[in-house]
Design a protein around this motif. Sequence first.
Motif, short mmCIF file in Angstrom:
data_model
loop_
_atom_site.label_atom_id
_atom_site.label_comp_id
_atom_site.label_asym_id
_atom_site.label_seq_id
_atom_site.Cartn_x
_atom_site.Cartn_y
_atom_site.Cartn_z
N LYS A 1 -11.95 49.28 75.03
CA LYS A 1 -10.55 49.30 75.82
C LYS A 1 -10.12 47.93 75.11
N ASN A 31 -17.79 55.71 69.91
CA ASN A 31 -15.74 55.69 71.00
C ASN A 31 -15.43 54.73 70.27
N LYS A 54 -9.92 59.98 76.03
CA LYS A 54 -10.81 59.82 74.82
C LYS A 54 -10.49 60.72 73.32
N ARG A 66 -11.79 59.80 65.97
CA ARG A 66 -12.73 58.59 67.07
C ARG A 66 -13.96 58.86 66.68
N CYS A 101 -11.80 53.84 68.36
CA CYS A 101 -11.00 54.82 68.14
C CYS A 101 -9.44 54.14 66.73
N ALA A 158 -5.37 54.79 74.40
CA ALA A 158 -6.31 55.04 74.15
C ALA A 158 -7.89 55.04 75.61
#
Length: 389
Positions: free
Chosen positions: A119, A146, A186, A217, A148, A182
């Motif tokens: 994040k 995870n 997901k 991703r 991206c 994002a």
Amino acid sequence: MNVSIDVSWKSLNKHDEELCGDKVEILKTDDSDIIILADGMGSGVKANILATLASKILGTMFLEGEPIEEAVETLASTLPICKVRGVAYSTFSILQIFHNGDAYLVEFDNPSCVFVRNKKLMKIPENYREISGKKIREYRFKVEPNDCFVLMSDGTIYAGVGELLNLGWTWESMAEYTLKCAKETKSAARIASLLSQACDDLYQQRPGDDTTVAVARVIERRIVNIFTGPPKDKEDDRKLMMDFMASEGKKIVCGGTTSKIAAQYLGQNITNNNDGTKEVPPTANIRGIDLVTEGVLTMSHTFKLLRRFDEGDIDEEFFDALDANNGGAKLARILLEDCTEVNLFVGKANNEANYEGNTLFDISIRKNLVVQLKEILEHLGKQVKITYY
């Protein structure tokens, strides 16, 4: 670590142009996934040809293990020359993610890749090289589950120029919006759709340039197995089910007779759900199977949703349909957002007397649907294998 990618992309054609000057290619090798985004100079037919040539040349050479230097030199010497500008090229971005977590990103004149991890926006250490007089940005790094990535053509950062914004949507603005998307979802498909829709809105639905976003991703391999249609010989019911149940990943059964075969093999009962609609029959439950649906009607509904997404017919109404509580939408969500590989176990029964309620018409339609599903899933970047029985 054994990773794969969930990948999706969306393109907006320049206003009044039938063809897009951007091209995205998804390639798979034994040990990696490769995304190529090429942006042909100009717009329309010529740009489309340039981008297509560039993506095919780069893809072919990468698959053959040629170094980036050879690929760029070949590209420079192969593409036709523009008489006005005196140059001939397609800008490009290439992202290669190996199953062991190694990654390689190379960019030439496209906006920089947006990278989100935990994040947060991340900066990838870069290395500049000059190849055949062209300045190339090159990166080598490790990915994590995870992560991206967003590759883009320059139409994304020009969105809104002369319309809603004086200088267009900057790379920083695009990156911040990517981060917001994002955090909220997901799914690569939804992130790509949100970014593309934002660009289209800034252009007020009249894009001033071809605009493409490609979202990748990093995820664990996600395999989906679908069994549909009884085998040609009833004696093969058990063999098909043994192969089907032994396969890694989610198990989905589509079809009334197919469900009976699965339930009998597993020694389980079939219980029906109350989630049917006028278009899609209700789903059912079999212990040991992740999703049980009707056959032809449900798969047709799934195919329509996947085709709408592939064609860019995406709006709030589309996602309402995708999130609906029916078998077709459930299957489409799994295929679009929760899988990297699809194994189709397809029965070729052609004698309707062998299976009550299984008409020759349904069998013919099912065979066509399976082929259409394979084609559209592969175009969406999934790896698909069909085994017939």
